[in-house]
Scaffold this active site. Structure first.
Site, PDB file in Angstrom:
ATOM      1  N   ASP B  27       0.834  -1.213   0.000  1.00 14.61           N
ATOM      2  CA  ASP B  27       0.000   0.000   0.000  1.00 14.61           C
ATOM      3  C   ASP B  27       0.864   1.256   0.000  1.00 14.61           C
ATOM      4  O   ASP B  27       0.391   2.333  -0.327  1.00 14.61           O
ATOM      5  CB  ASP B  27      -0.882   0.028   1.258  1.00 14.61           C
ATOM      6  CG  ASP B  27      -1.759  -1.208   1.354  1.00 14.61           C
ATOM      7  OD1 ASP B  27      -2.259  -1.659   0.302  1.00 14.61           O
ATOM      8  OD2 ASP B  27      -1.914  -1.732   2.475  1.00 14.61           O
ATOM      9  N   LYS B 234      18.740   7.464   6.640  1.00 17.89           N
ATOM     10  CA  LYS B 234      18.884   6.064   6.239  1.00 17.89           C
ATOM     11  C   LYS B 234      20.321   5.638   6.433  1.00 17.89           C
ATOM     12  O   LYS B 234      21.202   6.447   6.167  1.00 17.89           O
ATOM     13  CB  LYS B 234      18.538   5.903   4.745  1.00 17.89           C
ATOM     14  CG  LYS B 234      17.119   6.194   4.364  1.00 17.89           C
ATOM     15  CD  LYS B 234      16.955   6.217   2.846  1.00 17.89           C
ATOM     16  CE  LYS B 234      17.586   7.441   2.220  1.00 17.89           C
ATOM     17  NZ  LYS B 234      17.419   7.552   0.771  1.00 17.89           N
ATOM     18  N   ASP B 259      18.469   2.538  -4.844  1.00 18.84           N
ATOM     19  CA  ASP B 259      19.564   2.087  -5.713  1.00 18.84           C
ATOM     20  C   ASP B 259      20.775   1.593  -4.914  1.00 18.84           C
ATOM     21  O   ASP B 259      21.684   1.007  -5.483  1.00 18.84           O
ATOM     22  CB  ASP B 259      20.006   3.211  -6.659  1.00 18.84           C
ATOM     23  CG  ASP B 259      20.638   4.379  -5.927  1.00 18.84           C
ATOM     24  OD1 ASP B 259      20.027   4.863  -4.940  1.00 18.84           O
ATOM     25  OD2 ASP B 259      21.736   4.796  -6.307  1.00 18.84           O
TER      26      ASP B 259
END
Lengths: 310, 310
Positions: B27, B234, B259
């Site tokens: 979702d 991150k 990536d």
């Protein structure tokens, strides 16, 4: 450290024959200063007399300090201010060590002999004393914000910002550290310059607490480059090589005197000096001296206990 | 990583049934941006249409970036400039992540809720958006040389320099980084403040080369304090917690698209998301995806291959 850990340090305080025997083994004494000769602004009683005794007996005395912001001349004034007679020739600082290392030990190609300096005037004075050319340092042109033009010029290798003759980046304590200086140092090393640090002490004592030390200027570069600098301060053996480069002493007849096992004593042990002498007036404890991983050959309650050899 | 390394990533490009099956599982799609949607200033063909397709099918799209200097509003303008329609609500930056973490996750005592900021206006705007009080940042009072008075005041804990209400030090990319800021951050953490970093990327791409990144501002503090910050970018799970704190999504129905295996894919795997999707238009190679230590659940030659699911 396996070998050193087997040393059983000899306690010399009050033992006249042992003191005499110990002193007779050496021609040169390298001294750490803070914690050995004085603490902060307080000169230990007997420091001056002890140094006098050594000199009177023909011993060479050398003051070895990691302080990079002061030149040797500045440092001599500091010693004088505390009442310790000395000459500039007896002083060995990490900035001087770096200068000697660059001028006498690094074999730089003819067209790569300039040094890009992050640091204050002490480093500049010592580079001058060894006739080493440098840029950066206290030059006001580097004390400014980075601009969009800088990024483009640095990316393009523009010689107005990146001097093609720079073959060494020397990083010491810089109270005017900034983004531009960091970026330039990074790009010089990426372009092949040797990465040197006067010392990598992370903190600097001041006013009874700690402030960023020279190591804090190297830390971003170490992270960006994933590379450690050759550090010239204790316990780096590059400093020992520099001291030897100047004094041409016999290591087996040289003794390092200090209060810290991890810097001073390690410096002497790894340098394969004939002796190391710990004093209990600074950072390391008796327990560290007698049962730690890094142990001196001998130790004293305080430096002036050497006076009892007379 | 033992478990993740056993993933056999599924190659989805050109396989319509597999693409549909994959999309149906989720979702919410979290997107890394550079290397996925665009590269530098070049928008990849099909990026806009792919995002449109996802939205049309009722998927929530979130752009997740480690960039800390831009606020979400600034970042939305950047997306718009590249031709990507978006709303501020869809953007999640490391500075916003840090603000959410401070306001909704850290349980700070009433009198310790101020943040001392090392960073630029993007951080300040996001702290304001969460009603978090802060000092430092772009305040010109901190863009100056350190003085002898500063040392004494800091040592004495003088409230004109060390605000007693500061309970967090937040370090991001600061183009006006200096000695005073470093010293204050160090002392705040020593006095008990939580040490946070927007992200710890050591470098920042600009003009086709690298410059000091946010991690270069944390590096001296890490060295001085011998302590790592909680990093909000991150692959830190503090960022995942912040994203979840805002979107209240079902992790099992969420997919991270990126990536880079070491940041994006690791971020999704350690966050126990239902899926991770690698694209081959950025840093990591096909070989890394299929046989590296950190592998995505599925991968595509390029993001716009998702259009073949229609």
């Amino acid at each position: 450290m396996a070998q050193e850990s087997q040393i059983t340090p000899r306690y010399l305080s009050g033992d006249k024959p042992a003191l005499r025997e110990f002193l007779d083994k050496f021609d040169v004494f390298l001294f750490d200063c803070d914690g050995v000769l004085w603490s902060g602004d307080h000169l230990f009683p007997g420091t001056v007399e002890t140094l006098e005794l050594l000199r009177k007996n023909g011993k060479q005395v050398v003051f070895v300090t990691n302080n990079s912001t002061k030149s040797r001349a500045d440092y001599r004034k500091k010693l004088e201010g505390l009442g310790i007679p000395s000459t500039v020739e007896e002083i060995f600082s990490s900035s001087y060590s770096a200068s000697i290392y660059i001028s006498r030990i690094l074999q730089l190609p003819e067209n790569k002999r300039k040094v890009y300096v992050i640091g204050e005037t002490g480093i500049e004075q010592e580079l001058q004393s060894e006739n080493v050319q440098y840029i950066g340092g206290t030059d006001p042109a580097y004390r400014r914000d980075v601009t969009p033009e800088d990024y483009k010029k640095i990316a393009a290798g523009d010689e107005s910002l990146l001097d093609p003759e720079v073959g060494v980046v020397l990083v010491g304590l810089d109270f005017h550290f900034n983004y531009l200086k960091m970026a330039l140092a990074y790009h010089y090393v990426k372009r092949g310059a040797v990465f040197l640090a006067t010392n990598i002490d992370s903190t600097l004592p001041n006013s009874g607490t700690l402030f960023p030390g020279a190591g804090s200027m190297s830390a971003p570069l170490i992270m960006m480059l994933n590379q450690e600098p050759v550090a010239l301060g204790k316990p780096s053996q590059a400093m020992m090589d520099s001291v030897e480069g100047k004094f041409k002493f016999d290591r087996s007849r040289t003794c390092m005197v200090g209060d810290r096992v991890n810097t001073d004593i390690r410096f002497g042990l790894e340098g394969k000096l004939g002796g190391t002498l710990g004093v209990l007036t600074g950072v390391s404890s008796k327990e560290e001296f007698v049962s730690g991983d890094v142990r001196p050959h001998a130790y004293l309650d305080k430096l002036s206990d050497l006076l009892d050899s007379e």
